[in-house]
Write an enzyme that holds these catalytic residues in place. Sequence first.
Site, PDB file in Angstrom:
ATOM      1  N   SER A   1      -2.178   2.666  -1.192  1.00 35.35           N
ATOM      2  CA  SER A   1      -1.344   2.064  -0.154  1.00 35.35           C
ATOM      3  C   SER A   1      -2.234   1.333   0.817  1.00 35.35           C
ATOM      4  O   SER A   1      -3.402   1.691   1.015  1.00 35.35           O
ATOM      5  CB  SER A   1      -0.546   3.138   0.591  1.00 35.35           C
ATOM      6  OG  SER A   1       0.078   2.601   1.749  1.00 35.35           O
TER       7      SER A   1
ATOM      8  N   TYR B   1      -0.368  11.099   5.101  1.00 33.99           N
ATOM      9  CA  TYR B   1      -0.153  10.085   4.058  1.00 33.99           C
ATOM     10  C   TYR B   1      -1.340   9.129   3.991  1.00 33.99           C
ATOM     11  O   TYR B   1      -1.835   8.803   2.908  1.00 33.99           O
ATOM     12  CB  TYR B   1       1.135   9.324   4.354  1.00 33.99           C
ATOM     13  CG  TYR B   1       1.514   8.299   3.306  1.00 33.99           C
ATOM     14  CD1 TYR B   1       2.207   8.674   2.162  1.00 33.99           C
ATOM     15  CD2 TYR B   1       1.205   6.948   3.473  1.00 33.99           C
ATOM     16  CE1 TYR B   1       2.579   7.736   1.200  1.00 33.99           C
ATOM     17  CE2 TYR B   1       1.563   6.008   2.526  1.00 33.99           C
ATOM     18  CZ  TYR B   1       2.249   6.407   1.390  1.00 33.99           C
ATOM     19  OH  TYR B   1       2.601   5.481   0.445  1.00 33.99           O
TER      20      TYR B   1
END
Length: 250
Positions: free
Chosen positions: A144, A158
């Site tokens: 990501s 995350y």
Amino acid sequence: MTLSTGTPSGLSGGVIVTGAAQGIGERIARTLHARGYQVFLADIQTEKVAAVADDLGVGWSPVDICDPDKTTQMVESAIAAMGRVGALVNVAGIDGPYRASDKVDPEHWRTIIDADLSGPWWCIQSVLPHMLAQGGGRIVSIASIAGVIPCEGISVAYAAAKAGVIGMTMSLAQDLESRGILVNSIAPGVIGTTGEPMPPGELEKYREDFALGEGGPQPVADAVDYLLSDSGRWISGTVMNVTGGFWRGR
């Protein structure tokens, strides 16, 4: 100059796609299948992944990527269905909705890290002996942009997990290139179809700042196709920037 994505001819064996029940994983599975790859789908959402697999006419397996026994069973099922596994595409994971750093409790941290970092590792560990035995393979993990640069509205857990996927990619690439296995990751930007949708005002501002807007899942699927194709034969240890200009020049 036209950049060709090549063909699956450089890949020996089929492709496992985790997280294939929906979103980016489903688009990757459908794209690779349409372009001639033999695919095997896996997801914890059994009804959804079974429906996608049935639509494509391919094999599938339930999998909880947080359980290494389950990832081993997934790989065994894929080998039974396809004969050989030439590539693993790690997509399965969970979103990391924002929590202030002082509100990140042990349950939140462990849940995100287990799904988004340990899970991809268990999948890799399960497939690795087979790739080593056959003398090659390719591994692509979906990281990501949050693992590369700070992003508002993202949990620190995350961001840490996705940064870990990138570090894991580079370390594995260094270790495995000499044994014929190429390892890469992709850092998607704002896809627009996953996670919490942006509030209208934020979305309008994003489109003003970034002319290419939200990419949708197809550019990520195309990037996976490129890395698995013969055109990707000299690419290893990279973090492919698929962010529509959100991350530039690094």
